[in-house]
Motif scaffolding. Structure first.
Motif, PDB file in Angstrom:
ATOM      1  N   UNK A  35       0.868  -1.176   0.000  1.00  0.00           N
ATOM      2  CA  UNK A  35       0.000   0.000   0.000  1.00  0.00           C
ATOM      3  C   UNK A  35       0.906   1.228   0.000  1.00  0.00           C
ATOM      4  N   UNK A  36       0.465   2.274  -0.693  1.00  0.00           N
ATOM      5  CA  UNK A  36       1.292   3.474  -0.783  1.00  0.00           C
ATOM      6  C   UNK A  36       0.420   4.699  -0.983  1.00  0.00           C
ATOM      7  N   UNK A  37       0.878   5.807  -0.416  1.00  0.00           N
ATOM      8  CA  UNK A  37       0.176   7.071  -0.564  1.00  0.00           C
ATOM      9  C   UNK A  37       1.155   8.214  -0.778  1.00  0.00           C
ATOM     10  N   UNK A  38       0.800   9.122  -1.638  1.00  0.00           N
ATOM     11  CA  UNK A  38       1.596  10.318  -1.920  1.00  0.00           C
ATOM     12  C   UNK A  38       1.338  11.330  -0.814  1.00  0.00           C
ATOM     13  N   UNK A  39       2.383  11.799  -0.162  1.00  0.00           N
ATOM     14  CA  UNK A  39       2.245  12.725   0.962  1.00  0.00           C
ATOM     15  C   UNK A  39       1.749  14.080   0.445  1.00  0.00           C
ATOM     16  N   UNK A  40       0.627  14.547   1.017  1.00  0.00           N
ATOM     17  CA  UNK A  40       0.027  15.808   0.560  1.00  0.00           C
ATOM     18  C   UNK A  40      -0.134  16.838   1.682  1.00  0.00           C
ATOM     19  N   UNK A 111      -6.631  -3.136  -0.997  1.00  0.00           N
ATOM     20  CA  UNK A 111      -6.214  -3.466   0.368  1.00  0.00           C
ATOM     21  C   UNK A 111      -6.558  -2.313   1.317  1.00  0.00           C
ATOM     22  N   UNK A 112      -6.359  -1.084   0.878  1.00  0.00           N
ATOM     23  CA  UNK A 112      -6.743   0.071   1.706  1.00  0.00           C
ATOM     24  C   UNK A 112      -8.244   0.056   1.987  1.00  0.00           C
ATOM     25  N   UNK A 119     -17.319   0.743   2.816  1.00  0.00           N
ATOM     26  CA  UNK A 119     -18.489   1.636   2.837  1.00  0.00           C
ATOM     27  C   UNK A 119     -18.089   3.115   2.838  1.00  0.00           C
ATOM     28  N   UNK A 120     -16.836   3.396   3.122  1.00  0.00           N
ATOM     29  CA  UNK A 120     -16.361   4.776   3.289  1.00  0.00           C
ATOM     30  C   UNK A 120     -15.865   5.343   1.961  1.00  0.00           C
ATOM     31  N   UNK A 121     -16.188   6.594   1.641  1.00  0.00           N
ATOM     32  CA  UNK A 121     -15.662   7.206   0.414  1.00  0.00           C
ATOM     33  C   UNK A 121     -14.130   7.280   0.450  1.00  0.00           C
ATOM     34  N   UNK A 122     -13.502   7.071  -0.684  1.00  0.00           N
ATOM     35  CA  UNK A 122     -12.036   7.030  -0.770  1.00  0.00           C
ATOM     36  C   UNK A 122     -11.386   8.300  -0.219  1.00  0.00           C
ATOM     37  N   UNK A 128      -6.263  12.445   7.011  1.00  0.00           N
ATOM     38  CA  UNK A 128      -6.005  12.776   8.412  1.00  0.00           C
ATOM     39  C   UNK A 128      -4.943  11.835   8.946  1.00  0.00           C
ATOM     40  N   UNK A 129      -4.200  12.247   9.980  1.00  0.00           N
ATOM     41  CA  UNK A 129      -3.072  11.432  10.443  1.00  0.00           C
ATOM     42  C   UNK A 129      -3.451  10.076  11.024  1.00  0.00           C
ATOM     43  N   UNK A 130      -4.590   9.973  11.697  1.00  0.00           N
ATOM     44  CA  UNK A 130      -5.038   8.677  12.207  1.00  0.00           C
ATOM     45  C   UNK A 130      -5.662   7.817  11.124  1.00  0.00           C
ATOM     46  N   UNK A 131      -6.283   8.467  10.168  1.00  0.00           N
ATOM     47  CA  UNK A 131      -6.906   7.741   9.044  1.00  0.00           C
ATOM     48  C   UNK A 131      -5.844   7.075   8.172  1.00  0.00           C
ATOM     49  N   UNK A 132      -4.778   7.812   7.860  1.00  0.00           N
ATOM     50  CA  UNK A 132      -3.785   7.270   6.927  1.00  0.00           C
ATOM     51  C   UNK A 132      -3.042   6.081   7.508  1.00  0.00           C
ATOM     52  N   UNK A 133      -2.802   6.078   8.823  1.00  0.00           N
ATOM     53  CA  UNK A 133      -2.108   4.927   9.402  1.00  0.00           C
ATOM     54  C   UNK A 133      -2.988   3.680   9.376  1.00  0.00           C
ATOM     55  N   UNK A 134      -4.286   3.861   9.537  1.00  0.00           N
ATOM     56  CA  UNK A 134      -5.197   2.709   9.419  1.00  0.00           C
ATOM     57  C   UNK A 134      -5.204   2.189   7.981  1.00  0.00           C
ATOM     58  N   UNK A 135      -5.298   3.100   7.011  1.00  0.00           N
ATOM     59  CA  UNK A 135      -5.359   2.709   5.605  1.00  0.00           C
ATOM     60  C   UNK A 135      -4.079   2.028   5.131  1.00  0.00           C
ATOM     61  N   UNK A 136      -2.946   2.411   5.738  1.00  0.00           N
ATOM     62  CA  UNK A 136      -1.663   1.831   5.336  1.00  0.00           C
ATOM     63  C   UNK A 136      -1.194   0.725   6.284  1.00  0.00           C
ATOM     64  N   UNK A 137      -2.003   0.392   7.278  1.00  0.00           N
ATOM     65  CA  UNK A 137      -1.655  -0.696   8.196  1.00  0.00           C
ATOM     66  C   UNK A 137      -0.443  -0.390   9.061  1.00  0.00           C
ATOM     67  N   UNK A 138      -0.239   0.870   9.413  1.00  0.00           N
ATOM     68  CA  UNK A 138       0.917   1.290  10.213  1.00  0.00           C
ATOM     69  C   UNK A 138       0.545   1.257  11.693  1.00  0.00           C
ATOM     70  N   UNK A 139       1.390   0.625  12.497  1.00  0.00           N
ATOM     71  CA  UNK A 139       1.136   0.481  13.937  1.00  0.00           C
ATOM     72  C   UNK A 139       2.266   1.118  14.749  1.00  0.00           C
ATOM     73  N   UNK A 140       2.092   1.120  16.048  1.00  0.00           N
ATOM     74  CA  UNK A 140       3.108   1.638  16.973  1.00  0.00           C
ATOM     75  C   UNK A 140       4.423   0.859  16.884  1.00  0.00           C
ATOM     76  N   UNK A 141       4.379  -0.337  16.324  1.00  0.00           N
ATOM     77  CA  UNK A 141       5.579  -1.174  16.235  1.00  0.00           C
ATOM     78  C   UNK A 141       6.715  -0.518  15.463  1.00  0.00           C
TER      79      UNK A 141
END
Length: 196
Positions: A35-40, A111-112, A119-122, A128-141
């Motif tokens: 998964x990948x996202x362009x930083x905006x 995958x995102x 059900x959520x619009x893309x 948002x900072x909490x949204x993007x970590x969920x979408x990219x599967x990023x954890x505290x690890x």
């Protein structure tokens, strides 16, 4: 497909690096796929002199310890139930960091969708900072990991030509720091968390 940036990229001054991160690609190679996202959108936190920074006054705690490390390290922390991800910046022992506030999905859309909910619009997946970590599967690890190393890294993207600058979001209790123009975003990008 994507290659991590060289460590030198992260050695720019914090405000410059905040701008330079716009357009770069945040990549996470998960077992289920990439998964990948362009930083905006980014926000700079200037350490000891910045009341909004976790490290204000050179506050050194278990949570902020990584901010005193080398540029390009990953600083994760939790706010409510969300993991937020930052790029450590500035010289070592100068505790500065840059919050990645929003990304535009570019790879691993299916995958995102699973990670965020189909059900959520893309536009709401990563704006948002909490949204993007969920979408990219990023954890505290990833606390203490370096953004030049797989499986979580920042890769070369395309430059952003129209950059907007303004005050940071959600730091109302930070006195004069509320007004510092330390937030950078790609103008008119629909994935930005807030347009002012």
């Amino acid at each position: 497909m994507f290659t991590p940036l060289a460590a030198d990229f992260f050695h720019a001054p914090t405000l410059e690096l905040s701008r330079n991160l716009l357009g770069q690609i945040l990549v996470h190679e998960l077992p289920e796929g990439l998964v990948a996202g362009r930083i905006v959108e980014t926000e700079a936190y200037m350490g000891a002199e910045d009341r909004a920074a976790h490290s204000f006054g050179n506050r050194r705690t278990k949570r902020t310890e990584i901010m005193f490390g080398k540029p390009g390290l990953v600083y994760t922390y939790q706010m409510h139930t969300h993991t937020l991800i930052n790029v450590v910046s500035g010289p070592e022992d100068t505790p500065r960091a840059i919050l990645i506030r929003a990304v535009e999905p570019v790879e691993g859309i299916d995958l995102m969708a699973e990670l965020r909910g189909k059900h959520m619009p893309i536009k709401q997946w990563t704006s948002g900072p909490g949204k993007l970590t969920k979408a990219l599967g990023i954890t505290m690890d990833y606390y203490g990991h370096h953004f030049t190393e797989k499986p979580l890294y920042i890769a070369q993207g395309d430059p952003v030509h129209a950059v907007a600058v303004g005050p940071r979001v959600g730091i109302g209790n930070s006195l004069e720091a509320v007004h510092y123009p330390y937030r950078f975003w790609e103008q008119d990008n629909p994935f930005v968390s807030k347009f002012r």
